[in-house]
Design a protein around this motif. Structure first.
Motif, PDB file in Angstrom:
ATOM      1  N   ARG A  82      17.201  69.673   2.147  1.00 21.64           N
ATOM      2  CA  ARG A  82      17.161  69.366   3.574  1.00 21.64           C
ATOM      3  C   ARG A  82      17.076  70.653   4.398  1.00 21.64           C
ATOM      4  NH1 ARG A  82      20.645  64.653   6.556  1.00 21.64           N
ATOM      5  NH2 ARG A  82      20.100  65.151   8.706  1.00 21.64           N
ATOM      6  N   PHE A  83      17.729  71.713   3.946  1.00 19.03           N
ATOM      7  CA  PHE A  83      17.631  73.006   4.615  1.00 19.03           C
ATOM      8  C   PHE A  83      16.184  73.498   4.588  1.00 19.03           C
ATOM      9  CE2 PHE A  83      17.688  77.602   4.789  1.00 19.03           C
ATOM     10  CZ  PHE A  83      18.607  77.879   5.796  1.00 19.03           C
ATOM     11  N   LEU A  84      15.532  73.359   3.434  1.00 22.22           N
ATOM     12  CA  LEU A  84      14.134  73.763   3.324  1.00 22.22           C
ATOM     13  C   LEU A  84      13.236  72.873   4.177  1.00 22.22           C
ATOM     14  CD1 LEU A  84      13.983  74.469  -0.525  1.00 22.22           C
ATOM     15  CD2 LEU A  84      14.176  76.138   1.333  1.00 22.22           C
ATOM     16  N   TRP A  85      13.573  71.566   4.211  1.00 22.66           N
ATOM     17  CA  TRP A  85      12.814  70.633   5.053  1.00 22.66           C
ATOM     18  C   TRP A  85      12.901  71.047   6.523  1.00 22.66           C
ATOM     19  CZ3 TRP A  85      14.706  67.618   9.048  1.00 22.66           C
ATOM     20  CH2 TRP A  85      13.856  66.633   9.547  1.00 22.66           C
ATOM     21  N   ALA A  86      14.101  71.367   7.001  1.00 23.93           N
ATOM     22  CA  ALA A  86      14.273  71.759   8.393  1.00 23.93           C
ATOM     23  C   ALA A  86      13.596  73.096   8.679  1.00 23.93           C
ATOM     24  CB  ALA A  86      15.769  71.846   8.725  1.00 23.93           C
ATOM     25  N   SER A  87      13.632  74.019   7.730  1.00 20.62           N
ATOM     26  CA  SER A  87      12.949  75.303   7.913  1.00 20.62           C
ATOM     27  C   SER A  87      11.455  75.105   8.067  1.00 20.62           C
ATOM     28  CB  SER A  87      13.234  76.229   6.728  1.00 20.62           C
ATOM     29  OG  SER A  87      14.617  76.475   6.582  1.00 20.62           O
ATOM     30  N   GLU A  88      10.903  74.200   7.258  1.00 21.67           N
ATOM     31  CA  GLU A  88       9.472  73.928   7.373  1.00 21.67           C
ATOM     32  C   GLU A  88       9.153  73.219   8.675  1.00 21.67           C
ATOM     33  OE1 GLU A  88       5.893  71.529   5.028  1.00 21.67           O
ATOM     34  OE2 GLU A  88       7.855  71.754   4.073  1.00 21.67           O
ATOM     35  N   LEU A  89      10.034  72.333   9.117  1.00 18.58           N
ATOM     36  CA  LEU A  89       9.814  71.614  10.378  1.00 18.58           C
ATOM     37  C   LEU A  89       9.703  72.586  11.546  1.00 18.58           C
ATOM     38  CD1 LEU A  89       9.736  69.048  12.164  1.00 18.58           C
ATOM     39  CD2 LEU A  89      12.243  69.130  12.179  1.00 18.58           C
ATOM     40  N   PHE A  90      10.661  73.504  11.661  1.00 15.08           N
ATOM     41  CA  PHE A  90      10.657  74.425  12.797  1.00 15.08           C
ATOM     42  C   PHE A  90       9.680  75.584  12.593  1.00 15.08           C
ATOM     43  CE2 PHE A  90      15.027  72.599  13.107  1.00 15.08           C
ATOM     44  CZ  PHE A  90      14.832  71.936  14.303  1.00 15.08           C
ATOM     45  N   GLY A  91       9.240  75.795  11.368  1.00 14.95           N
ATOM     46  CA  GLY A  91       8.274  76.853  11.120  1.00 14.95           C
ATOM     47  C   GLY A  91       6.835  76.403  11.215  1.00 14.95           C
ATOM     48  N   SER A  92       6.597  75.093  11.094  1.00 12.65           N
ATOM     49  CA  SER A  92       5.227  74.587  11.129  1.00 12.65           C
ATOM     50  C   SER A  92       4.698  74.608  12.558  1.00 12.65           C
ATOM     51  CB  SER A  92       5.185  73.159  10.573  1.00 12.65           C
ATOM     52  OG  SER A  92       3.876  72.632  10.634  1.00 12.65           O
ATOM     53  N   THR A  93       3.436  74.961  12.706  1.00  8.47           N
ATOM     54  CA  THR A  93       2.834  75.016  14.039  1.00  8.47           C
ATOM     55  C   THR A  93       1.903  73.839  14.309  1.00  8.47           C
ATOM     56  OG1 THR A  93       1.057  76.424  13.167  1.00  8.47           O
ATOM     57  CG2 THR A  93       2.967  77.528  14.131  1.00  8.47           C
ATOM     58  N   ARG A  94       1.142  73.411  13.297  1.00  7.16           N
ATOM     59  CA  ARG A  94       0.166  72.339  13.511  1.00  7.16           C
ATOM     60  C   ARG A  94       0.541  71.032  12.838  1.00  7.16           C
ATOM     61  NH1 ARG A  94      -5.424  75.317  12.022  1.00  7.16           N
ATOM     62  NH2 ARG A  94      -4.156  76.084  10.290  1.00  7.16           N
ATOM     63  N   GLY A  95       1.656  71.011  12.118  1.00  5.73           N
ATOM     64  CA  GLY A  95       2.110  69.765  11.515  1.00  5.73           C
ATOM     65  C   GLY A  95       1.265  69.282  10.364  1.00  5.73           C
ATOM     66  N   ILE A  96       0.574  70.184   9.681  1.00  5.11           N
ATOM     67  CA  ILE A  96      -0.250  69.776   8.541  1.00  5.11           C
ATOM     68  C   ILE A  96       0.667  69.343   7.401  1.00  5.11           C
ATOM     69  CG2 ILE A  96      -1.910  70.588   6.832  1.00  5.11           C
ATOM     70  CD1 ILE A  96      -2.957  72.523   8.962  1.00  5.11           C
ATOM     71  N   GLY A  97       0.430  68.129   6.883  1.00  7.15           N
ATOM     72  CA  GLY A  97       1.292  67.563   5.858  1.00  7.15           C
ATOM     73  C   GLY A  97       2.454  66.765   6.426  1.00  7.15           C
ATOM     74  N   TRP A  98       2.503  66.605   7.759  1.00  4.16           N
ATOM     75  CA  TRP A  98       3.564  65.846   8.427  1.00  4.16           C
ATOM     76  C   TRP A  98       2.952  64.659   9.163  1.00  4.16           C
ATOM     77  CZ3 TRP A  98       8.894  67.374   8.799  1.00  4.16           C
ATOM     78  CH2 TRP A  98       9.195  68.567   8.139  1.00  4.16           C
ATOM     79  N   ASN A  99       3.835  63.795   9.657  1.00  2.29           N
ATOM     80  CA  ASN A  99       3.360  62.621  10.394  1.00  2.29           C
ATOM     81  C   ASN A  99       3.025  62.951  11.845  1.00  2.29           C
ATOM     82  OD1 ASN A  99       6.032  63.056  11.186  1.00  2.29           O
ATOM     83  ND2 ASN A  99       6.461  60.881  11.484  1.00  2.29           N
ATOM     84  N   TRP A 100       3.122  64.222  12.242  1.00  4.62           N
ATOM     85  CA  TRP A 100       2.795  64.617  13.615  1.00  4.62           C
ATOM     86  C   TRP A 100       1.687  65.672  13.646  1.00  4.62           C
ATOM     87  CZ3 TRP A 100       3.769  69.803  14.537  1.00  4.62           C
ATOM     88  CH2 TRP A 100       4.664  70.440  13.669  1.00  4.62           C
ATOM     89  N   CYS A 101       0.816  65.673  12.673  1.00  4.86           N
ATOM     90  CA  CYS A 101      -0.267  66.658  12.608  1.00  4.86           C
ATOM     91  C   CYS A 101      -1.127  66.575  13.877  1.00  4.86           C
ATOM     92  CB  CYS A 101      -1.135  66.394  11.379  1.00  4.86           C
ATOM     93  SG  CYS A 101      -2.498  67.557  11.173  1.00  4.86           S
ATOM     94  N   VAL A 102      -1.393  67.721  14.483  1.00  7.01           N
ATOM     95  CA  VAL A 102      -2.162  67.735  15.721  1.00  7.01           C
ATOM     96  C   VAL A 102      -3.622  67.404  15.422  1.00  7.01           C
ATOM     97  CG1 VAL A 102      -0.628  69.440  16.777  1.00  7.01           C
ATOM     98  CG2 VAL A 102      -2.662  70.218  15.570  1.00  7.01           C
ATOM     99  N   THR A 103      -4.327  66.977  16.454  1.00 11.86           N
ATOM    100  CA  THR A 103      -5.732  66.588  16.308  1.00 11.86           C
ATOM    101  C   THR A 103      -6.644  67.794  16.518  1.00 11.86           C
ATOM    102  OG1 THR A 103      -5.823  65.980  18.649  1.00 11.86           O
ATOM    103  CG2 THR A 103      -5.236  64.254  17.080  1.00 11.86           C
ATOM    104  N   ASN A 104      -7.923  67.571  16.294  1.00 10.39           N
ATOM    105  CA  ASN A 104      -8.983  68.566  16.528  1.00 10.39           C
ATOM    106  C   ASN A 104      -8.818  69.822  15.681  1.00 10.39           C
ATOM    107  OD1 ASN A 104      -9.915  66.775  18.402  1.00 10.39           O
ATOM    108  ND2 ASN A 104      -9.289  67.953  20.188  1.00 10.39           N
ATOM    109  N   ILE A 105      -8.287  69.660  14.464  1.00  8.16           N
ATOM    110  CA  ILE A 105      -8.210  70.792  13.539  1.00  8.16           C
ATOM    111  C   ILE A 105      -9.485  70.818  12.709  1.00  8.16           C
ATOM    112  CG2 ILE A 105      -6.988  71.786  11.585  1.00  8.16           C
ATOM    113  CD1 ILE A 105      -4.435  70.600  12.603  1.00  8.16           C
ATOM    114  N   ARG A 106     -10.087  71.978  12.642  1.00  8.40           N
ATOM    115  CA  ARG A 106     -11.326  72.124  11.879  1.00  8.40           C
ATOM    116  C   ARG A 106     -11.055  71.920  10.395  1.00  8.40           C
ATOM    117  NH1 ARG A 106     -14.878  77.696  11.973  1.00  8.40           N
ATOM    118  NH2 ARG A 106     -16.666  76.983  10.720  1.00  8.40           N
TER     119      ARG A 106
END
Length: 491
Positions: free
Chosen positions: A122-146
């Motif tokens: 869970r610590f690693l999960w939270a680190s990835e959550l706050f470290g991710s910028t575009r949400g790739i691999g998450w349910n909130w991945c941003v749109t218009n990514i090449r």
């Protein structure tokens, strides 16, 4: 007769050094991760840790910046990074219960339940959550990514080291050309050729184009030099989170220039989308406070008001994040507090998008669909978008930033902006060659022929060695200019 003596302090007594705002950036991140690891029903512990985290975030903007950073561009980057994370916390921690809302996507397409993870995962999960910028691999991945172009894994891995070398070369050439422009091509031995070069590079049109191109190389490398080694490690050696090991989850940071035939498409498709979600978060939150009848209204005035409120609020948030960089620089250098023109620059981009949409609607041009534009529409859009971007990037951003950061040049503000481009190229995160040269230069200034090395990290490194390396890499002018700037600051 007795005499009493007060307490004496040893010459070796160490004094406590107060934390600077970069320390608080790190503490705030760790506390955000730890807060998310505490079960949500443990209200006392979770809220207490959250309050401590918020206190650290506030200190990011109050505590003094690091004073031993010679490059104002590095201080600017620190300030932007701290504000960037603060807005990220607002999006993913303050307005949501993150473990209930944000989920990684499993290999079978299901959503991972973070509440069932053991504490370390869970610590690693939270680190990835706050470290991710575009949400790739998450349910909130941003749109218009090449999308990553189709290729084999070996082709993918072979291509990226070449990009890494190209970015280093681009940064080196940006710095070399900037120094040559600023020193009037003093290394050119032919006086006639030197006069021609100075005449060409003194023209405003040339300087505008050079500043934009140099800044583009710097910003592109800003993301690439950090991501490329991580990409090769995760994809090449199959380490790290599951999504990071898939080469399709490493799309390019920037979109295609082919899409940049409108200001809206330039910022929405071509420009990087690393800040897209968090920039829209404040505006989405404010809209959520409206009465439901306004929020769900399908009437045209309400829809337009919501659309352009989100556009302007996103650019305003971007302006405030980047203004934090200038705020950090001016505090560290003792200059008048300044936003460096950032808020005006980014707000004008949002206003330009609204004006462009109005012009397209008035002229009957359909610019909201994905249908290919006509050749006339495309090339006219390239000219308008390119002209607008070049002018605003230099006149409304680069020049005000240079002035706010105390960069001055007797030949005019455009040359001060060129100086800023050079500093920015040196300060790109991951530019280890420039960082090594800067380190050796700083240690060279700690050497005295009569007294040897002064206290510092540079004991045992001869000044001649630093000079030889700088000469071999044709960076001796950087060393001299850094030394001159530091003497001015000390005096």
């Amino acid at each position: 007769m007795t005499s009493s003596k007060g307490p004496t302090l040893s010459a070796h007594t160490s004094t406590f050094q107060p934390l600077n705002n970069l320390h608080y950036v790190i503490l705030a991140f760790l506390l955000a991760v730890c807060t998310t690891c505490i079960p949500h029903d443990s209200l006392l512990q979770r809220r207490g840790l959250l309050l401590l985290h918020i206190a650290c975030v506030v200190q990011v903007f109050i505590a003094p910046p690091p004073l031993d950073v010679p490059n104002t561009a590095a201080l600017y980057t620190f300030g932007v990074f701290g504000a960037n994370l603060a807005v990220r916390y607002f999006d993913r921690l303050y307005t949501y219960v993150p473990e209930h809302v944000f989920h990684r996507i499993e290999a079978d397409g299901s959503q991972e339940d973070a509440t069932k993870l053991p504490i370390i995962r869970r610590f690693l999960w939270a680190s990835e959550l706050f470290g991710s910028t575009r949400g790739i691999g998450w349910n909130w991945c941003v749109t218009n990514i090449r999308k990553t172009p189709p290729q084999t894994r070996s082709q993918f891995l072979r291509a990226h080291p070449l990009k890494y070398v190209a970015m280093y070369a681009g940064l080196y050439l940006t710095g070399l050309c900037s120094r040559s422009i600023l020193n009037g091509f003093e290394n050119v031995s032919d006086p006639q050729l030197r006069e021609i070069l100075v005449a060409i590079t003194s023209r405003a049109v040339f300087l505008y184009m050079f500043i934009v191109l140099g800044w583009a190389i710097t910003i592109y490398s800003h993301f690439g030099l950090i991501m490329q080694p991580l990409l090769l490690l995760c994809v090449g050696f199959q380490v790290g989170p599951r999504a990071w090991r898939d080469m399709e989850n490493w799309p390019p940071s920037f979109g295609s220039l082919k899409s940049a035939y409108s200001i809206r498409r330039f910022w929405g498709d071509t420009w990087h989308q690393h800040l897209r979600r968090q920039l829209s978060a404040p505006g989405i939150y404010l809209l959520s406070l409206l009465p439901r009848r306004w929020l769900n209204s399908r009437e045209l005035p309400a829809r337009l008001a919501r659309r352009y409120f989100l556009v302007l609020s996103s650019f305003l948030a971007s302006g405030l994040i980047h203004a934090s960089g200038s705020y950090n620089v001016t505090r560290a250098r003792g200059l008048p507090l300044s936003a460096g023109g950032e808020v005006q620059y980014f707000l004008l981009q949002g206003i330009a998008i609204a004006v462009e949409d109005l012009a397209c609607w008035t002229l009957g041009v359909d610019d909201q669909t994905r249908r290919p534009p006509t050749p006339t529409r495309r090339w006219l859009g390239y000219v308008i978008t390119g002209t607008w971007y070049v002018w605003t990037r230099v006149a409304l951003k680069a020049v005000p930033l240079a002035m706010a950061h105390g960069i001055w040049n007797e030949r005019g503000p455009l040359f001060a902006a060129v100086d800023l481009v050079e500093r920015s190229a040196v300060a790109v995160p991951g530019n280890f060659v420039a960082a090594g040269m800067r380190y050796l230069t700083q240690q060279g200034e700690n050497f005295s022929p009569s007294g040897g090395w002064r206290c510092g990290w540079g004991r045992g490194i001869p000044l001649q060695f630093a000079w030889q390396l700088n000469d071999e890499l044709r960076l001796i002018h950087v060393a001299r200019r850094f030394a001159a700037r530091r003497r001015v600051l000390v005096d």
